[in-house]
Design a protein around this motif. Sequence first.
Motif, PDB file in Angstrom:
ATOM      1  N   PHE A 124      36.847  44.843  52.255  1.00  0.00           N
ATOM      2  CA  PHE A 124      38.029  44.148  52.749  1.00  0.00           C
ATOM      3  C   PHE A 124      37.868  42.653  52.596  1.00  0.00           C
ATOM      4  O   PHE A 124      36.797  42.111  52.779  1.00  0.00           O
ATOM      5  CB  PHE A 124      38.281  44.512  54.207  1.00  0.00           C
ATOM      6  N   SER A 125      38.983  42.020  52.316  1.00  0.00           N
ATOM      7  CA  SER A 125      38.913  40.606  51.970  1.00  0.00           C
ATOM      8  C   SER A 125      38.303  39.798  53.110  1.00  0.00           C
ATOM      9  O   SER A 125      37.575  38.855  52.895  1.00  0.00           O
ATOM     10  CB  SER A 125      40.303  40.093  51.648  1.00  0.00           C
ATOM     11  N   ARG A 126      38.590  40.198  54.353  1.00  0.00           N
ATOM     12  CA  ARG A 126      38.090  39.450  55.489  1.00  0.00           C
ATOM     13  C   ARG A 126      36.579  39.252  55.416  1.00  0.00           C
ATOM     14  O   ARG A 126      36.066  38.197  55.698  1.00  0.00           O
ATOM     15  CB  ARG A 126      38.424  40.228  56.758  1.00  0.00           C
ATOM     16  N   LYS A 127      35.904  40.307  55.007  1.00  0.00           N
ATOM     17  CA  LYS A 127      34.445  40.249  55.040  1.00  0.00           C
ATOM     18  C   LYS A 127      33.895  39.374  53.924  1.00  0.00           C
ATOM     19  O   LYS A 127      32.859  38.745  54.065  1.00  0.00           O
ATOM     20  CB  LYS A 127      33.866  41.658  54.909  1.00  0.00           C
ATOM     21  N   THR A 128      34.570  39.345  52.782  1.00  0.00           N
ATOM     22  CA  THR A 128      34.033  38.574  51.666  1.00  0.00           C
ATOM     23  C   THR A 128      34.619  37.176  51.638  1.00  0.00           C
ATOM     24  O   THR A 128      34.217  36.353  50.849  1.00  0.00           O
ATOM     25  CB  THR A 128      34.365  39.256  50.322  1.00  0.00           C
ATOM     26  N   LYS A 129      35.579  36.935  52.523  1.00  0.00           N
ATOM     27  CA  LYS A 129      36.312  35.692  52.366  1.00  0.00           C
ATOM     28  C   LYS A 129      35.532  34.451  52.769  1.00  0.00           C
ATOM     29  O   LYS A 129      35.894  33.346  52.383  1.00  0.00           O
ATOM     30  CB  LYS A 129      37.619  35.734  53.144  1.00  0.00           C
ATOM     31  N   ALA A 130      34.454  34.645  53.522  1.00  0.00           N
ATOM     32  CA  ALA A 130      33.661  33.498  53.936  1.00  0.00           C
ATOM     33  C   ALA A 130      33.355  32.593  52.740  1.00  0.00           C
ATOM     34  O   ALA A 130      33.412  31.383  52.835  1.00  0.00           O
ATOM     35  CB  ALA A 130      32.372  33.978  54.575  1.00  0.00           C
ATOM     36  N   ASP A 167      39.151  36.544  38.520  1.00  0.00           N
ATOM     37  CA  ASP A 167      38.473  36.548  39.821  1.00  0.00           C
ATOM     38  C   ASP A 167      37.382  37.610  39.915  1.00  0.00           C
ATOM     39  O   ASP A 167      36.320  37.367  40.473  1.00  0.00           O
ATOM     40  CB  ASP A 167      39.482  36.673  40.970  1.00  0.00           C
ATOM     41  N   THR A 168      37.626  38.774  39.325  1.00  0.00           N
ATOM     42  CA  THR A 168      36.599  39.811  39.448  1.00  0.00           C
ATOM     43  C   THR A 168      35.350  39.482  38.627  1.00  0.00           C
ATOM     44  O   THR A 168      34.253  39.903  38.968  1.00  0.00           O
ATOM     45  CB  THR A 168      37.147  41.192  39.027  1.00  0.00           C
ATOM     46  N   CYS A 169      35.518  38.723  37.540  1.00  0.00           N
ATOM     47  CA  CYS A 169      34.350  38.280  36.775  1.00  0.00           C
ATOM     48  C   CYS A 169      33.618  37.170  37.522  1.00  0.00           C
ATOM     49  O   CYS A 169      32.399  37.145  37.583  1.00  0.00           O
ATOM     50  CB  CYS A 169      34.764  37.741  35.406  1.00  0.00           C
ATOM     51  N   LEU A 170      34.395  36.230  38.067  1.00  0.00           N
ATOM     52  CA  LEU A 170      33.781  35.063  38.685  1.00  0.00           C
ATOM     53  C   LEU A 170      33.106  35.408  40.004  1.00  0.00           C
ATOM     54  O   LEU A 170      32.084  34.859  40.351  1.00  0.00           O
ATOM     55  CB  LEU A 170      34.838  33.978  38.906  1.00  0.00           C
ATOM     56  N   GLU A 171      33.725  36.316  40.740  1.00  0.00           N
ATOM     57  CA  GLU A 171      33.149  36.747  42.015  1.00  0.00           C
ATOM     58  C   GLU A 171      33.290  38.243  42.121  1.00  0.00           C
ATOM     59  O   GLU A 171      34.222  38.740  42.747  1.00  0.00           O
ATOM     60  CB  GLU A 171      33.915  36.117  43.179  1.00  0.00           C
ATOM     61  N   PRO A 172      32.366  38.957  41.498  1.00  0.00           N
ATOM     62  CA  PRO A 172      32.507  40.416  41.483  1.00  0.00           C
ATOM     63  C   PRO A 172      32.699  40.935  42.905  1.00  0.00           C
ATOM     64  O   PRO A 172      31.915  40.606  43.794  1.00  0.00           O
ATOM     65  CB  PRO A 172      31.172  40.891  40.907  1.00  0.00           C
ATOM     66  N   PRO A 173      33.758  41.686  43.123  1.00  0.00           N
ATOM     67  CA  PRO A 173      34.025  42.167  44.482  1.00  0.00           C
ATOM     68  C   PRO A 173      32.978  43.193  44.886  1.00  0.00           C
ATOM     69  O   PRO A 173      32.524  43.989  44.075  1.00  0.00           O
ATOM     70  CB  PRO A 173      35.405  42.813  44.365  1.00  0.00           C
ATOM     71  N   GLU A 174      32.615  43.141  46.138  1.00  0.00           N
ATOM     72  CA  GLU A 174      31.675  44.143  46.624  1.00  0.00           C
ATOM     73  C   GLU A 174      32.442  45.421  46.921  1.00  0.00           C
ATOM     74  O   GLU A 174      33.583  45.385  47.346  1.00  0.00           O
ATOM     75  CB  GLU A 174      31.009  43.644  47.897  1.00  0.00           C
ATOM     76  N   THR A 175      31.783  46.536  46.684  1.00  0.00           N
ATOM     77  CA  THR A 175      32.430  47.806  47.018  1.00  0.00           C
ATOM     78  C   THR A 175      31.587  48.504  48.082  1.00  0.00           C
ATOM     79  O   THR A 175      30.451  48.138  48.320  1.00  0.00           O
ATOM     80  CB  THR A 175      32.538  48.720  45.785  1.00  0.00           C
ATOM     81  N   TRP A 176      32.183  49.487  48.711  1.00  0.00           N
ATOM     82  CA  TRP A 176      31.443  50.253  49.712  1.00  0.00           C
ATOM     83  C   TRP A 176      31.838  51.711  49.596  1.00  0.00           C
ATOM     84  O   TRP A 176      32.906  52.039  49.049  1.00  0.00           O
ATOM     85  CB  TRP A 176      31.716  49.720  51.115  1.00  0.00           C
ATOM     86  N   ASP A 177      30.990  52.589  50.104  1.00  0.00           N
ATOM     87  CA  ASP A 177      31.301  54.009  50.057  1.00  0.00           C
ATOM     88  C   ASP A 177      32.278  54.316  51.184  1.00  0.00           C
ATOM     89  O   ASP A 177      31.891  54.397  52.350  1.00  0.00           O
ATOM     90  CB  ASP A 177      30.014  54.830  50.222  1.00  0.00           C
ATOM     91  N   ALA A 178      33.538  54.468  50.819  1.00  0.00           N
ATOM     92  CA  ALA A 178      34.591  54.614  51.824  1.00  0.00           C
ATOM     93  C   ALA A 178      34.958  56.074  52.052  1.00  0.00           C
ATOM     94  O   ALA A 178      35.970  56.373  52.686  1.00  0.00           O
ATOM     95  CB  ALA A 178      35.819  53.826  51.382  1.00  0.00           C
ATOM     96  N   THR A 179      34.158  56.997  51.524  1.00  0.00           N
ATOM     97  CA  THR A 179      34.557  58.406  51.549  1.00  0.00           C
ATOM     98  C   THR A 179      34.868  58.904  52.968  1.00  0.00           C
ATOM     99  O   THR A 179      35.966  59.413  53.231  1.00  0.00           O
ATOM    100  CB  THR A 179      33.453  59.292  50.927  1.00  0.00           C
ATOM    101  N   ALA A 180      33.916  58.709  53.875  1.00  0.00           N
ATOM    102  CA  ALA A 180      34.103  59.247  55.226  1.00  0.00           C
ATOM    103  C   ALA A 180      35.280  58.583  55.929  1.00  0.00           C
ATOM    104  O   ALA A 180      36.099  59.256  56.577  1.00  0.00           O
ATOM    105  CB  ALA A 180      32.816  59.055  56.034  1.00  0.00           C
ATOM    106  N   THR A 181      35.396  57.284  55.790  1.00  0.00           N
ATOM    107  CA  THR A 181      36.486  56.568  56.447  1.00  0.00           C
ATOM    108  C   THR A 181      37.826  56.986  55.862  1.00  0.00           C
ATOM    109  O   THR A 181      38.810  57.175  56.595  1.00  0.00           O
ATOM    110  CB  THR A 181      36.272  55.053  56.292  1.00  0.00           C
ATOM    111  N   ALA A 182      37.870  57.145  54.541  1.00  0.00           N
ATOM    112  CA  ALA A 182      39.117  57.558  53.908  1.00  0.00           C
ATOM    113  C   ALA A 182      39.513  58.951  54.378  1.00  0.00           C
ATOM    114  O   ALA A 182      40.701  59.243  54.566  1.00  0.00           O
ATOM    115  CB  ALA A 182      38.967  57.519  52.386  1.00  0.00           C
TER     116      ALA A 182
END
Length: 706
Positions: free
Chosen positions: A509-515, A397-412
């Motif tokens: 998060f999956s919700r955002k990419t799940k479209a 799955d990660t090859c077929l649909e590379p997951p998007e990442t975000w800078d989560a530093t502040a939120t974490a």
Amino acid sequence: MNTSSANHILQSVFGYDNFRPQQQVIVDHLIAGSDALVLMPTGGGKSLCYQIPAIVRNGVGIVVSPLIALMKDQVDALHQNGVRAAFLNSTLSPDEVREVEDALHRGELDLLYVAPERLMMPRTLDLIEHIPVSLFAIDEAHCVSQWGHDFRPEYVQLSVLHERFPQIPRIALTATADNATRREIIERLALTEARQFINGFDRPNIRYRISDNSSNTREQLLRFIRNEHPGDAGIVYCLSRKRVDNVAKWLTSKGLTALPYHAGLPAQVRQQNQERFLREDEVIIVATIAFGMGIDKPDVRFVAHLNLPKSLEAYYQETGRAGRDNQPANAWMVYGLQDVILLKQMQASSDAPEEIKRIERHKLDTMLGLCELTTCRRQALLRYFGDELEKPCGNCDTCLEPPETWDATATAQKALSCVHRTGQRFGVGYLVDVLLGKENERILRFGHNKASTYGIGSELNQSEWRDLYRQLIARGLLAVDLEGHGGLHLTEESRPVLRGEQPLHLRKFSRKTKAKSRERKASRFTDPKKNDLWQALRNRRQQLADEQGVPAYMIFHDATLAEMLENQPETLTQLSNISGVGKRKLADYGETFLDVLNDYRNPGKNTQSDTEEETLQLFRLGMDAEAIAAQRGLKAITIYNHLAKGIERDEVPLSEVVPLPQHQLEAIRFAIEQYEGGKRLKPVFDALEGEFSYEVLRCVRSDMTR
Ligand code: ADP
Ligand code: ZN
């Protein structure tokens, strides 16, 4: 000369065009009389490596296998290809043992499967001293390893073979050996002189997919099965027995054939469900990890995990049960926060010594690492098992649909400091409520509505915060408490993030990419006509399998049916070119599968009834089945099938086709009635002690359904 006879057997007996590259070398090596150690992944084609040399070389090939339950299947499969094979184990009666021994003395066998303890009996060793033996094959050779989980003490004694029969070549095979186990095999089986054939562990036909259970897990599973695996066999793994029962019931209520399997069920039910899974085409087994050892079904199209396995070893072993036939298969998993917390708690509260606990913790963390990965999963898996894959695989799955990442530093940082500010003892639900500024009774009681992190988390919603916490736990920035309330506390690893010294990039998060829909075509073929033919071919296969009481895949593998569908052979010669159609299967099943293909090509012309009609006309002219077969150049079994249809339609009387005395007809009818109306003919055949042929039984059965 030897190589050419090996190729000839590959084609004429097994119906395959070419050896796989390693097979060829190994087969030649054995035929030349040398020893070998073979490491090959499941589905790599290990069996042919010894079966073909055993047929080519003089004498019987002795195959040592620890899995008694599988021997009969292996021998049945060889018989389907016309290979002379038998087995010796504790399930045989003394009479049956004697029969096999007699066959050995008469030189009538090419392959003999034995359990190690049986082989080590003085009686067996004496026996094989007096007959020509072509080779010894030691299957599942990792069973000699005392450190492995499949250790079999009897395997250690197998070194005797080398001492007593130094001139007979030996081949040891396994799919699961790391370096240490490999060394143990070599040492304990005295294989220092053996040439090693080491193949990677990659299973390129398996597509690995892991996602979080953002919505209802059962619904996700159902959608996956309906969209991608209608009518396929699969295994669904759950952590608890209760979950197994629930999921099986629920899938059944949705119209699927789903059977439960776990240690809490009566042995008889377990046995029955496993049998059906092996023998029928469309069965889904819902199981705890208790299911799978010794399951050798090649056409399992998917393995689904509804819970997180405890380690990569477990994950790889369980998913490895998919696609042994090298056809595309899915390893599909959903997991969530609940899994992570539960497994961590189970580990923390176990009574195991600290050293073991440390190893288990490490294994679970590695498993979690795989789940949260944003790069190729296969590369990571193989690296863990000491195998390098140079490029990303393109089939995960990660090859077929590379997951998007975000800078989560502040939120974490917000999430982590909320843990800190509330005293490092609350669970995720509470922490999220604080971040979102909820006004509930507990928060007020603890005064956390005054904490500095109260209500600072409006950028994420509740499930996104849970998602974030899961990722933080998975990455080891938070740990779960020992008391089992799910309270979280900070770890050393969280400090640099909290202090802003280390940026943190997380999966979106999956919700955002799940479209984006990741669903493939709804069924195997986009063309509905092709689907019909596929179904028709499978139905014919099931019918033949039922009659003989063997699993459907033994008649033909999925790959073979798929090739028939693709190439549409019209003659026996064309059919014989299809991979998996050897001489014996061509003779036994060729006609009947050509019938199915013909029906599909000429639905209007109805060639099936034409050919039936011709048979019936000749029959009415007074010819018997054998004579018609000879005249038409068809096999008698085909003619009897035509006649059986005629009986069913009341066009010819049973008494003319099968001129048996009344009392014998009665006996057959009685036996058919006893066994589900003869749905499977094998038990009927056996009950009548083989006195009547399948053709006769089929005709009587037709007469009964008239
Ligand atoms: P293993 O024991 O290594 O798991 P098997 O011996 O069961 O693998 O073979 C796996 C599958 O590959 C089987 O369906 C087998 O028929 C098929 N197979 C093996 N060798 C060949 C070949 N040379 N050509 C085509 N199919 C093959
Ligand atoms: Zn990949």
